[in-house]
Design a protein around this motif. Sequence first.
Motif, PDB file in Angstrom:
ATOM      1  N   PHE A 272       0.831  -1.205   0.000  1.00 11.73           N
ATOM      2  CA  PHE A 272       0.000   0.000   0.000  1.00 11.73           C
ATOM      3  C   PHE A 272       0.867   1.256   0.000  1.00 11.73           C
ATOM      4  N   ALA A 273       1.944   1.225   0.781  1.00 12.42           N
ATOM      5  CA  ALA A 273       2.793   2.405   0.941  1.00 12.42           C
ATOM      6  C   ALA A 273       3.526   2.779  -0.342  1.00 12.42           C
ATOM      7  N   THR A 274       3.740   1.815  -1.235  1.00 14.36           N
ATOM      8  CA  THR A 274       4.432   2.140  -2.492  1.00 14.36           C
ATOM      9  C   THR A 274       3.640   3.145  -3.326  1.00 14.36           C
ATOM     10  N   GLN A 275       2.339   3.252  -3.072  1.00 13.06           N
ATOM     11  CA  GLN A 275       1.514   4.233  -3.780  1.00 13.06           C
ATOM     12  C   GLN A 275       1.692   5.641  -3.212  1.00 13.06           C
ATOM     13  N   LYS A 276       2.282   5.725  -2.015  1.00  8.61           N
ATOM     14  CA  LYS A 276       2.334   7.001  -1.306  1.00  8.61           C
ATOM     15  C   LYS A 276       3.750   7.474  -0.982  1.00  8.61           C
ATOM     16  N   LEU A 277       4.676   6.520  -0.818  1.00 10.22           N
ATOM     17  CA  LEU A 277       5.980   6.849  -0.245  1.00 10.22           C
ATOM     18  C   LEU A 277       7.122   6.352  -1.124  1.00 10.22           C
ATOM     19  N   PRO A 278       8.292   6.981  -1.022  1.00  8.02           N
ATOM     20  CA  PRO A 278       9.463   6.529  -1.790  1.00  8.02           C
ATOM     21  C   PRO A 278      10.010   5.206  -1.263  1.00  8.02           C
ATOM     22  N   SER A 279      10.797   4.537  -2.085  1.00  2.84           N
ATOM     23  CA  SER A 279      11.287   3.195  -1.752  1.00  2.84           C
ATOM     24  C   SER A 279      12.240   3.191  -0.565  1.00  2.84           C
ATOM     25  N   TYR A 280      12.940   4.308  -0.302  1.00  6.83           N
ATOM     26  CA  TYR A 280      13.857   4.304   0.840  1.00  6.83           C
ATOM     27  C   TYR A 280      13.107   4.213   2.171  1.00  6.83           C
ATOM     28  N   ILE A 281      11.791   4.410   2.135  1.00  6.08           N
ATOM     29  CA  ILE A 281      10.960   4.190   3.322  1.00  6.08           C
ATOM     30  C   ILE A 281      10.293   2.817   3.257  1.00  6.08           C
ATOM     31  N   THR A 282       9.694   2.487   2.131  1.00  6.68           N
ATOM     32  CA  THR A 282       8.910   1.247   2.044  1.00  6.68           C
ATOM     33  C   THR A 282       9.776  -0.002   2.127  1.00  6.68           C
ATOM     34  N   GLU A 283      11.058   0.105   1.780  1.00  6.55           N
ATOM     35  CA  GLU A 283      11.934  -1.069   1.792  1.00  6.55           C
ATOM     36  C   GLU A 283      12.821  -1.132   3.031  1.00  6.55           C
ATOM     37  N   ARG A 284      12.616  -0.207   3.961  1.00  6.91           N
ATOM     38  CA  ARG A 284      13.424  -0.194   5.186  1.00  6.91           C
ATOM     39  C   ARG A 284      13.068  -1.358   6.105  1.00  6.91           C
ATOM     40  N   SER A 285      14.069  -1.832   6.834  1.00  6.34           N
ATOM     41  CA  SER A 285      13.818  -2.827   7.876  1.00  6.34           C
ATOM     42  C   SER A 285      13.248  -2.136   9.108  1.00  6.34           C
ATOM     43  N   LYS A 286      12.627  -2.919   9.968  1.00  2.68           N
ATOM     44  CA  LYS A 286      12.059  -2.407  11.206  1.00  2.68           C
ATOM     45  C   LYS A 286      13.159  -1.860  12.115  1.00  2.68           C
ATOM     46  N   ALA A 287      12.939  -0.654  12.638  1.00  4.29           N
ATOM     47  CA  ALA A 287      13.830  -0.076  13.649  1.00  4.29           C
ATOM     48  C   ALA A 287      13.002   0.188  14.898  1.00  4.29           C
ATOM     49  N   SER A 288      13.524  -0.167  16.052  1.00  2.00           N
ATOM     50  CA  SER A 288      12.750  -0.019  17.285  1.00  2.00           C
ATOM     51  C   SER A 288      12.641   1.440  17.689  1.00  2.00           C
ATOM     52  N   PHE A 289      11.500   1.768  18.322  1.00  2.00           N
ATOM     53  CA  PHE A 289      11.270   3.120  18.831  1.00  2.00           C
ATOM     54  C   PHE A 289      11.642   3.125  20.308  1.00  2.00           C
ATOM     55  N   GLY A 290      12.891   3.428  20.572  1.00  2.69           N
ATOM     56  CA  GLY A 290      13.332   3.403  21.960  1.00  2.69           C
ATOM     57  C   GLY A 290      14.489   4.347  22.174  1.00  2.69           C
ATOM     58  N   SER A 291      14.821   4.557  23.427  1.00  6.62           N
ATOM     59  CA  SER A 291      15.980   5.366  23.774  1.00  6.62           C
ATOM     60  C   SER A 291      17.222   4.473  23.774  1.00  6.62           C
ATOM     61  N   PRO A 292      18.398   5.050  23.583  1.00  4.08           N
ATOM     62  CA  PRO A 292      19.645   4.259  23.548  1.00  4.08           C
ATOM     63  C   PRO A 292      20.070   3.831  24.950  1.00  4.08           C
ATOM     64  N   ILE A 293      19.290   2.952  25.530  1.00  4.21           N
ATOM     65  CA  ILE A 293      19.459   2.625  26.944  1.00  4.21           C
ATOM     66  C   ILE A 293      20.769   1.897  27.212  1.00  4.21           C
ATOM     67  N   ARG A 294      21.277   1.139  26.249  1.00  7.46           N
ATOM     68  CA  ARG A 294      22.548   0.438  26.463  1.00  7.46           C
ATOM     69  C   ARG A 294      23.686   1.433  26.636  1.00  7.46           C
ATOM     70  N   SER A 295      23.649   2.488  25.842  1.00  7.96           N
ATOM     71  CA  SER A 295      24.667   3.533  25.965  1.00  7.96           C
ATOM     72  C   SER A 295      24.556   4.243  27.311  1.00  7.96           C
TER      73      SER A 295
END
Length: 626
Positions: free
Chosen positions: A540-563
Motif C-alpha cells: 500500500f505504501a508504495t503508492q504514497k511513499l518513496p522506496s527508501y521508506i517502504t523497503e526499510r527494515s524495522k527499527a525499534s522506537f526506543g531510547s539508547p538505553i545500552r549507551s
Amino acid sequence: MCGIAGIAGSSPLNIKSFCKQANELQKHRGPDNQNLYVGSNIGLAHQRLSILDVGSRANQPFSYGGLHLVYNGEIYNYQALRSEYCNDVDFKTDSDTEVLIHLWNLLGMRCLPLLEGMFSFAIYDENLDTVFLARDRWGIKPAVFVHEEETFAFASENKTLIKLLPFKWTINKTSLVAAAKYLWIPGDRTMFNEINEVSPGSCLSYRISANSVEQIIWHDKKDLLNGPNTANSEMFKCLEESIYSHLVADVPVASFLSGGLDSSIITKISSEKIEDLTVFTIGTTSKDKKVESMPDDEKYARKLSQEFGWNQKIISIDESSASLLDKLTYHLDEPIGDPAAINTFLMCSEARINGAKVLLSGMGADEIFTGYRRHRALKLIEKYRLCPSWARYVLRRLVAFLPVRIGSRGLRLSRWLKKFISLDTNSSLCDSYHMSFSYYSDKELRELFSFDIEKELETLNHEFSEVFNSGRTLIESMCYTDISYFMRSLNLYYSDKASMAASVELRVPFIDNNVIKCAMGLADRSKMKKGITKHVLRDFATQKLPSYITERSKASFGSPIRSWISGDMKEDVQVKLNSRDFLELGFFNQEKINDMIKEDLNGSSDRAYQLYELLTMESWFRQFVY
C-alpha cells in the motif's frame, strides 16, 4: 482527551475533598478546565483537555435528565451517530460528549458497540442510583478502580487512588514478577492487589445501595479469530478512512515521524488533508548510535520531510534525558521499563510548546501486520528445529561466548543471535514466542527473586499459552497475542501516560476497530511473504511513499538505553540497586543483581534493559511504597 475520577458508596470519606484533590493530581491530563459533581454518596471529577468544541459549554461533568457524565477520549464517528440517533435532540454543544450522554439516555449500554474511537467514561444514573464505568475495545484510554469496604472509586491514573484513599495497599507478586520478566504488567493487574484496570471492551456497574459491582463484557476480542476474510484493497480503504477520521479536531493536529514505515504512511495520508503539517522526530547522538548499534532514523525522517515539505521539529535526546526516570515513573504509575516512554514524553512536550494538542502515532501496525523481529524469528525457529539437535547444540555453545559489546561499540548481530538461540526451547512454539517477550529465562527469574515464584510463573505461563493457542495459524496466534499483550499493556499504556504528562492527546489510527478486524482477516501471506514483514502495508505504501521508506527494515522506537546504562547511569545502577531501602524490601537477590551489573559492564551479556527495569522498580518503590 482528559482525566476522570470518581467515588461512590456509603463510606465516611469526604467525597468533595476526594474530587477536588483528584482534579489537582490529574490536572496535567486536563489543564483547560477542572470541575466536579457531588451528589448523595457520589462524586465525579473531570480534567479537560479541550479538543472538540473548546468553549466552556462543553465542560464536564456533563449532565442531562438525571445522568451525569465524565468522559476521557474521542468518539470519531460522533457526527454520524448524532445524525442517526439524535435528530430530535436540542443540542447545546457541538461536542462528542453531548452526543455520548444522549446516546446513553436512549440506549444505555447498547450504545457501546456503536462507538468508534478511544474512551473511558463514567455515568452516574440518578434514577438507578448506579455508576457505570466503561472502557474502549482495545484499552487505548485507561481506567482503574478500587472496590473496598463500602467504597467504589475510579480514576484515569493509579496514583490518584493510591494517594487519596486510606486503604492498605499490598504488592501483587504476580505483577512484580511480570514487570521483571516483560518490563510491563499484562492484563488487568496493577502493582497493588487492591487496584485493577477496567478490562478493555467491558463496562462495570456499581449499585450504590447494594454496594455491588457487576462486569458486563460488551466486546469480545476473540471475535477477531472468526471474522470474514479481507481483501488487500479493502484493507487499504479501511486504513485511509481511519486516518481521515482521526483528524477531526478544533485544535491543531500534528504527527510523529520516526522515519519508519508506519509513522510515515500516517503522516503522508494526513498531509493530504492538513496543509503545512508539523511533524516531530526523535534524534540521538552519534555516540549513542555507536553503542546501541542503531539505525539513523532521523536521516530518513529528515529526507522525507524535505521531499514533501513538512515542517519538521527534531527533538534530540542524550544521556541527560535519563534524568527523567523518576518523573516518568511517577506519571506511568507502574514500573514500566521501556525507555520509549521518555521519547514519547519529550516529543509530546515539544509538540505542546509548538501549539499542537493532538499528535498522530503509527503505533499498532507492528502488532496487526507482523512487524516485529520476533515474528520473523519464530517463523525461522519453526524451520531451525528441523536441523539436527547436535548442530543446534554446537551453535548454542558458540553463540554463548560471543560478546555483546567491545569497548564502546555495541554488537547488534551478537545480541540478536543470543536472543534467537534463547527461543530454541525444547517445547512448543508457544513457549518460544513467550520467551521472545521475556528478558529472563524462568531459571534466571528464580535467581533474581529472594522468594518462591513458582506460583507466579505458573500463572504467567498459563495466561500466555491460553491467549497464544487461540489462533488457528502461527501468524494469527502471534498477532492476536500481540494485540492482547504487547499492544494493550505496554505500548498503549505508556503512550497514554507519557503523552498526557505533557498535556497532549496521542491518536493511533492503526488501532481502529475496523482496521484491526480487516487486518486479522487478511491471509497470512499478506502479512509475511518470503520473510518480508508487513507485506500488505508495504504494498500500500508504495503508492504514497518513496522506496527508501517502504523497503526499510524495522527499527525499534526506543531510547539508547545500552549507551546510557554503560555511561552516565552507571553510578545510579551501582548505588540505587544496592541501596538499603531497595534491598530491605526483601524481594530481590543482591548477589544476582551485582552479577548482572558486572556482566553488562564487561560486555559479556546484554543486561541493559534488565538493569533499567530494576532502576525503574527502585524509583517506583521509592515514590509509592517507601
